[in-house]
Write a protein that holds these residues in place. Structure first.
Motif, PDB file in Angstrom:
ATOM      1  N   GLN A  97       0.873  -1.162   0.000  1.00 51.00           N
ATOM      2  CA  GLN A  97       0.000   0.000   0.000  1.00 51.00           C
ATOM      3  C   GLN A  97       0.905   1.205   0.000  1.00 51.00           C
ATOM      4  O   GLN A  97       2.119   1.068   0.052  1.00 51.00           O
ATOM      5  CB  GLN A  97      -0.930  -0.007   1.214  1.00 51.00           C
ATOM      6  CG  GLN A  97      -0.212   0.059   2.562  1.00 51.00           C
ATOM      7  CD  GLN A  97      -1.173  -0.049   3.726  1.00 51.00           C
ATOM      8  OE1 GLN A  97      -1.943  -0.997   3.823  1.00 51.00           O
ATOM      9  NE2 GLN A  97      -1.142   0.931   4.601  1.00 51.00           N
ATOM     10  N   PHE A  99       3.371   3.645   0.863  1.00 47.98           N
ATOM     11  CA  PHE A  99       4.397   3.400   1.850  1.00 47.98           C
ATOM     12  C   PHE A  99       4.290   4.360   3.018  1.00 47.98           C
ATOM     13  O   PHE A  99       4.174   5.551   2.841  1.00 47.98           O
ATOM     14  CB  PHE A  99       5.763   3.531   1.198  1.00 47.98           C
ATOM     15  CG  PHE A  99       6.886   3.094   2.070  1.00 47.98           C
ATOM     16  CD1 PHE A  99       7.088   1.758   2.351  1.00 47.98           C
ATOM     17  CD2 PHE A  99       7.749   4.009   2.620  1.00 47.98           C
ATOM     18  CE1 PHE A  99       8.134   1.348   3.153  1.00 47.98           C
ATOM     19  CE2 PHE A  99       8.796   3.613   3.430  1.00 47.98           C
ATOM     20  CZ  PHE A  99       8.986   2.275   3.702  1.00 47.98           C
ATOM     21  N   SER A 100       4.321   3.790   4.174  1.00 46.93           N
ATOM     22  CA  SER A 100       4.347   4.621   5.370  1.00 46.93           C
ATOM     23  C   SER A 100       5.386   4.047   6.308  1.00 46.93           C
ATOM     24  O   SER A 100       5.894   2.968   6.097  1.00 46.93           O
ATOM     25  CB  SER A 100       2.986   4.646   6.057  1.00 46.93           C
ATOM     26  OG  SER A 100       2.754   3.406   6.700  1.00 46.93           O
ATOM     27  N   GLY A 101       5.656   4.746   7.328  1.00 45.96           N
ATOM     28  CA  GLY A 101       6.682   4.291   8.259  1.00 45.96           C
ATOM     29  C   GLY A 101       6.368   2.951   8.879  1.00 45.96           C
ATOM     30  O   GLY A 101       7.257   2.240   9.304  1.00 45.96           O
ATOM     31  N   VAL A 104       7.206  -1.543   6.876  1.00 50.28           N
ATOM     32  CA  VAL A 104       8.572  -1.871   6.554  1.00 50.28           C
ATOM     33  C   VAL A 104       8.680  -3.366   6.291  1.00 50.28           C
ATOM     34  O   VAL A 104       7.763  -4.131   6.521  1.00 50.28           O
ATOM     35  CB  VAL A 104       9.518  -1.460   7.694  1.00 50.28           C
ATOM     36  CG1 VAL A 104       9.485   0.031   7.876  1.00 50.28           C
ATOM     37  CG2 VAL A 104       9.135  -2.170   8.977  1.00 50.28           C
TER      38      VAL A 104
ATOM     39  N   TYR B  32      13.450   7.670   1.422  1.00 46.32           N
ATOM     40  CA  TYR B  32      13.096   7.009   2.682  1.00 46.32           C
ATOM     41  C   TYR B  32      14.279   6.174   3.135  1.00 46.32           C
ATOM     42  O   TYR B  32      14.887   5.468   2.320  1.00 46.32           O
ATOM     43  CB  TYR B  32      11.848   6.140   2.524  1.00 46.32           C
ATOM     44  CG  TYR B  32      11.035   6.096   3.785  1.00 46.32           C
ATOM     45  CD1 TYR B  32      11.302   5.177   4.784  1.00 46.32           C
ATOM     46  CD2 TYR B  32      10.001   7.013   3.991  1.00 46.32           C
ATOM     47  CE1 TYR B  32      10.564   5.166   5.946  1.00 46.32           C
ATOM     48  CE2 TYR B  32       9.261   6.997   5.147  1.00 46.32           C
ATOM     49  CZ  TYR B  32       9.542   6.070   6.134  1.00 46.32           C
ATOM     50  OH  TYR B  32       8.816   6.073   7.287  1.00 46.32           O
ATOM     51  N   LEU B  34      16.010   3.675   6.337  1.00 46.54           N
ATOM     52  CA  LEU B  34      15.719   2.823   7.492  1.00 46.54           C
ATOM     53  C   LEU B  34      17.013   2.265   8.058  1.00 46.54           C
ATOM     54  O   LEU B  34      18.021   2.136   7.353  1.00 46.54           O
ATOM     55  CB  LEU B  34      14.825   1.643   7.089  1.00 46.54           C
ATOM     56  CG  LEU B  34      13.460   1.955   6.513  1.00 46.54           C
ATOM     57  CD1 LEU B  34      13.530   2.051   5.002  1.00 46.54           C
ATOM     58  CD2 LEU B  34      12.464   0.878   6.902  1.00 46.54           C
ATOM     59  N   TYR B  36      18.273  -1.206  10.116  1.00 49.29           N
ATOM     60  CA  TYR B  36      17.947  -2.549  10.545  1.00 49.29           C
ATOM     61  C   TYR B  36      19.077  -3.057  11.417  1.00 49.29           C
ATOM     62  O   TYR B  36      20.242  -2.701  11.244  1.00 49.29           O
ATOM     63  CB  TYR B  36      17.785  -3.490   9.340  1.00 49.29           C
ATOM     64  CG  TYR B  36      16.436  -3.429   8.671  1.00 49.29           C
ATOM     65  CD1 TYR B  36      16.149  -2.442   7.738  1.00 49.29           C
ATOM     66  CD2 TYR B  36      15.458  -4.363   8.980  1.00 49.29           C
ATOM     67  CE1 TYR B  36      14.908  -2.395   7.133  1.00 49.29           C
ATOM     68  CE2 TYR B  36      14.212  -4.321   8.363  1.00 49.29           C
ATOM     69  CZ  TYR B  36      13.959  -3.329   7.445  1.00 49.29           C
ATOM     70  OH  TYR B  36      12.725  -3.278   6.844  1.00 49.29           O
ATOM     71  N   SER B  49      13.119   4.551  11.197  1.00 46.05           N
ATOM     72  CA  SER B  49      13.122   5.077   9.835  1.00 46.05           C
ATOM     73  C   SER B  49      13.041   6.598   9.848  1.00 46.05           C
ATOM     74  O   SER B  49      12.728   7.224  10.874  1.00 46.05           O
ATOM     75  CB  SER B  49      11.943   4.507   9.055  1.00 46.05           C
ATOM     76  OG  SER B  49      10.712   4.948   9.620  1.00 46.05           O
ATOM     77  N   ASN B  96       7.103   5.485  -4.780  1.00 48.78           N
ATOM     78  CA  ASN B  96       5.865   5.495  -4.018  1.00 48.78           C
ATOM     79  C   ASN B  96       5.809   4.409  -2.951  1.00 48.78           C
ATOM     80  O   ASN B  96       5.283   4.633  -1.870  1.00 48.78           O
ATOM     81  CB  ASN B  96       4.670   5.314  -4.955  1.00 48.78           C
ATOM     82  CG  ASN B  96       4.461   6.529  -5.822  1.00 48.78           C
ATOM     83  OD1 ASN B  96       4.882   7.614  -5.463  1.00 48.78           O
ATOM     84  ND2 ASN B  96       3.826   6.349  -6.955  1.00 48.78           N
ATOM     85  N   TYR B  97       6.287   3.233  -3.294  1.00 46.69           N
ATOM     86  CA  TYR B  97       6.118   2.124  -2.357  1.00 46.69           C
ATOM     87  C   TYR B  97       7.361   1.887  -1.523  1.00 46.69           C
ATOM     88  O   TYR B  97       7.270   1.373  -0.434  1.00 46.69           O
ATOM     89  CB  TYR B  97       5.732   0.856  -3.113  1.00 46.69           C
ATOM     90  CG  TYR B  97       4.364   0.953  -3.716  1.00 46.69           C
ATOM     91  CD1 TYR B  97       4.187   1.237  -5.055  1.00 46.69           C
ATOM     92  CD2 TYR B  97       3.227   0.795  -2.924  1.00 46.69           C
ATOM     93  CE1 TYR B  97       2.920   1.350  -5.593  1.00 46.69           C
ATOM     94  CE2 TYR B  97       1.959   0.908  -3.459  1.00 46.69           C
ATOM     95  CZ  TYR B  97       1.806   1.179  -4.804  1.00 46.69           C
ATOM     96  OH  TYR B  97       0.558   1.294  -5.337  1.00 46.69           O
TER      97      TYR B  97
END
Lengths: 116, 113
Positions: A97, A99-101, A104, B32, B34, B36, B49, B96-97
């Motif tokens: 969907q 992308f949001s935080g 992940v 974006y 992140l 890990y 993130s 977008n994703y």
């Protein structure tokens, strides 16, 4: 709630053989990505499956192929194995969907492939 | 051509002190980022993130800072604990994703008691 499960955990193959690795995504996830992690390196993106189709692909040859089943589980197939294919293969699942935080990648523990 | 770099393969820190892990990237399209953490025999687990519209994100003992002009981000762990000893990967994505992540090679953090 089971996370991402992968099988087998370890396997040994010889050059030229074929291998199939399996992955069950985390409950509620619909997208599966595969990564290759060579020794001393970070995970490298192989491809991603969503709705049973390959949606994105990294810089890997056609010897690497995959499949996603209606229950969202996935397989990674590698043909004509080379010594350089020895690595940890990580499966990661996520929800497709915007992308949001929160969305992940959730990784499995990986399948360690050794090619002799 | 490494798009995400972690130039310190390892880092040792005393328990209770601050750990600072650094990451540099070359692709200005990344939006974006992140971090890990990976323990032996386990898959990487998501830590924290940050999106490119922010310059800082904090979650408990973990803070990530982003400097877009320098294409640099850092992870601060305060105070460091022995259980933080692991390999830390920086990852970036665009689009977008954002699900095609590019990972750095990792930094092994050792927190000494």
């Amino acid at each position: 709630d089971a996370g991402v499960t992968q099988s087998p955990t370890h396997l040994i193959k010889t050059r030229g053989q074929q291998v199939t690795l399996r992955c069950s995504p985390k409950s509620g996830h619909d997208t599966v990505s595969w990564y290759q992690q060579a020794l001393g390196q970070g995970p490298q993106f192989i491809f991603q499956y969503y709705e049973e189709e390959e949606r994105q692909r990294g810089n890997f040859p056609d010897r690497f192929s995959g499949h996603q089943f209606p229950n969202y589980s996935s397989e990674l197939n590698v043909n004509a194995l080379l010594l350089g294919d020895s690595a940890l293969y990580l499966c990661a699942s996520s929800l497709r969907q915007a992308f949001s935080g929160a969305n992940v990648l959730t990784f499995g523990a990986g399948s360690r492939l050794t090619v002799l | 051509d490494q798009q995400v770099k972690q130039n310190s393969p390892s880092l040792s820190v005393q328990e209770g002190r601050i750990s600072i892990l650094n990451c540099d990237y070359t692709n200005s399209m990344f939006d974006y980022f992140l971090w890990y953490k990976k323990y032996p025999a386990e898959g990487p687990t998501f830590l924290i993130s940050i999106s490119s519209i922010k310059d800082k994100n904090e979650d408990g003992r973990f803070t990530v800072f982003l400097n877009k002009s320098a294409k640099h981000l850092s992870l601060h762990i305060v105070p460091s604990q022995p259980g933080d000893s692991a390999v830390y990967f920086c990852a970036a994505s665009e689009g977008n994703y954002g699900q095609n992540f590019v990972f750095g090679p990792g930094t092994r953090l050792s927190v000494l008691p």
